[in-house]
Write a protein that holds these residues in place. Sequence first.
Motif, PDB file in Angstrom:
ATOM      1  N   LEU A  94      69.495  55.037  49.404  1.00 56.87           N
ATOM      2  CA  LEU A  94      70.440  54.834  50.505  1.00 56.87           C
ATOM      3  C   LEU A  94      71.160  56.128  50.847  1.00 56.87           C
ATOM      4  CD1 LEU A  94      72.018  51.420  49.386  1.00 56.87           C
ATOM      5  CD2 LEU A  94      70.261  51.781  51.142  1.00 56.87           C
ATOM      6  N   ALA A  95      71.567  56.872  49.822  1.00 55.48           N
ATOM      7  CA  ALA A  95      72.266  58.140  50.057  1.00 55.48           C
ATOM      8  C   ALA A  95      71.344  59.145  50.736  1.00 55.48           C
ATOM      9  CB  ALA A  95      72.794  58.699  48.741  1.00 55.48           C
ATOM     10  N   ASP A  96      70.113  59.253  50.260  1.00 57.42           N
ATOM     11  CA  ASP A  96      69.159  60.202  50.825  1.00 57.42           C
ATOM     12  C   ASP A  96      68.867  59.888  52.290  1.00 57.42           C
ATOM     13  OD1 ASP A  96      67.229  62.370  50.635  1.00 57.42           O
ATOM     14  OD2 ASP A  96      65.683  60.824  50.670  1.00 57.42           O
ATOM     15  N   LEU A  97      68.652  58.610  52.592  1.00 52.14           N
ATOM     16  CA  LEU A  97      68.411  58.224  53.985  1.00 52.14           C
ATOM     17  C   LEU A  97      69.658  58.452  54.836  1.00 52.14           C
ATOM     18  CD1 LEU A  97      66.351  54.944  53.408  1.00 52.14           C
ATOM     19  CD2 LEU A  97      65.505  57.126  54.318  1.00 52.14           C
ATOM     20  N   GLY A  98      70.836  58.215  54.238  1.00 51.99           N
ATOM     21  CA  GLY A  98      72.075  58.489  54.955  1.00 51.99           C
ATOM     22  C   GLY A  98      72.222  59.956  55.291  1.00 51.99           C
ATOM     23  N   VAL A  99      71.881  60.827  54.340  1.00 53.96           N
ATOM     24  CA  VAL A  99      71.928  62.275  54.580  1.00 53.96           C
ATOM     25  C   VAL A  99      70.974  62.646  55.708  1.00 53.96           C
ATOM     26  CG1 VAL A  99      71.404  64.539  53.586  1.00 53.96           C
ATOM     27  CG2 VAL A  99      72.662  62.845  52.237  1.00 53.96           C
ATOM     28  N   MET A 100      69.753  62.107  55.665  1.00 56.71           N
ATOM     29  CA  MET A 100      68.773  62.403  56.706  1.00 56.71           C
ATOM     30  C   MET A 100      69.257  61.952  58.080  1.00 56.71           C
ATOM     31  SD  MET A 100      64.909  61.740  55.377  1.00 56.71           S
ATOM     32  CE  MET A 100      64.079  62.868  54.257  1.00 56.71           C
TER      33      MET A 100
END
Length: 638
Positions: A94-100
Amino acid sequence: MSSVHSLLESRPVSVAHLFLSRVEATPGQEAYRYPAPIDDRAGGGDSGAEQWRSLTWAQTGERVRAIAAGLIALGLQPEERVAISSSTRVEWILADLGVMCAGAAATAVYPSTNADETVYILSDSGSRAVFVENAAQLAKVAGHLDRLPGLGHAVLFDAEEAVPQLEKMEGLEGLEVLSLAELEKRGTAYLEEHPDAVEKTVRAIEPEQLATLIYTSGTTGRPKGVRLVHDCWSYQAVAQEARGLLRSDDVQYLWLPLSHVFGKALISGQIQTGHVLAVDGRIDRIVTNLPAVRPTLMASAPRIFEKVYNGIAGRARAEGGAKYRIFLWAAKVARDYARAGQESMAATGRRRVPASLAVRHAIADRLVYGKIRAAFGGNLRACVSGSAALAPDIGYFFAGAGVRILEGYGLTETSAGCVVNPADDNRIGTVGTPLPGTEVRVAQDGEILLRGPGIMRGYHNLPEKTAEVLESDGWLHTGDIGEVDEAGFVRITDRKKDVFKTSGGKYVAPTEIEGRFKAICPFVGNILVIGDGRNFCSALITLDETQIMPWAASHGLGGLGYAEVVSSPQVHELIDGFVQRVNGDLQRWQTIKKFSVLPRDLDVEHGELTPSLKVKRPVVEREYAEVIEAMYEGSREA
């Protein structure tokens, strides 16, 4: 072939684009499964009990949009770095997709990385914010903020558990610490005023925009930050589907470290096909989770398959008598069956085996193989193996038992796998053929060179290091030695830097010897073949405690501790038997003349293994230099 070409040509600009499209296309379908404690407020239950929970794509999209908007509200600009220091769990994704989706770039940090190197990575990357799993990860930057002038925010996954430690933690002045829930709440508020903020940000992303920095776990010196752009991940997504690795009806079990490029690449492919991903990075839960998840697909490092094989062999040995003889017979039948099928497929395009072998295989399947498949959940169509070489005999065993392992090959610098075995023509002993869109060639010295959309755009802040491995026309020097056969299958024989020459002028590829030993010795943990500049080859060997201790108990060594067992004459004689078996199939200069059994297995905590379980040879050789020298004392030319 034209459809594959069309798929590659029409790939999305970024995984952020792909993710928003996936949420819109299949909002009600299950996206992720993750373990969570059972709410037992009424009491009377097991306080440590867990259950698998799910997120649909719509639910995932809602959380990712909130995280992305929260980061935008914090002031994050396109390509600015946001670090993630956590074990594998759904919040990492979730964090990685949020960063992207915020247009920023993720800096992956292994949770096992020590404080000094963590601070170095955050500093070198210029990270402005960091997601941390717990207080232990946050403590790595506490007191070091003078080295991190750009770091302004830390977001905790396990915020409630961290409160007691946070109250005592010093050295966080100037760093805003908030929980993931608080970041999402801030993002939700931001979206009320700017409802299309995330969509506008995603639309502005360009293919060559930085998406991820992954720092290689170097064996010497500081790690290098590999620059992977959005197009690298988009390519991985469509190429994995085009090769048939991933399907929309898959249930994939993911335990690999997401800070490693192998795990990270699988997220892109999963979003492309929309299949279910069950996420739990706890290695000690793999055996328990597999029957619960019943995956159709699992990616792994070879060490896991080695441990599973050794466990199966160990249990059969402990049962003794007829059961052990049946296992040994079934193991040979499995290998013969898999080899015969592979050879006929390569020669005729059809998988055929002799009728007598097929009969023996059917009997062995009822007696042995069904139990092996059940241990994997009973529903596997394939496993993908990468990050290190898989011993062919182990690959043949599992293939014959109905657990197909597709070995692949790739580097951090290639955004993970760029060569992998096709499911319909798996050739054990090779790493397969290039993914569509990737080119492979072999240099004059045998080094494998790669070119394609998944290749890194360079090392962060290190133009000289980039120039050493990346040619101006896009060819990447992998540092691996190998060959390509007439059918296009790639075989990796060793790391260029690991191949050594004895004092007698003979070249030795240690990985090949190590793989042979692992295939026949069910007690081995790790093995390193030594011999650079020496007059013969030796080996450092570690033993798997779960396998050697039961053997010890049944051979007069009961009551002794692990260190006493592995140093005993009985164990030395046992291991020497396997060494001599391996030596029987080697050239004279390759044979292991002496070996030492180390007092413990290699591990990540001591810095001897990377988080993806590859051995750091220089580290081990430095640590056990005295042991190595003792094996060569008084030696003469052999």
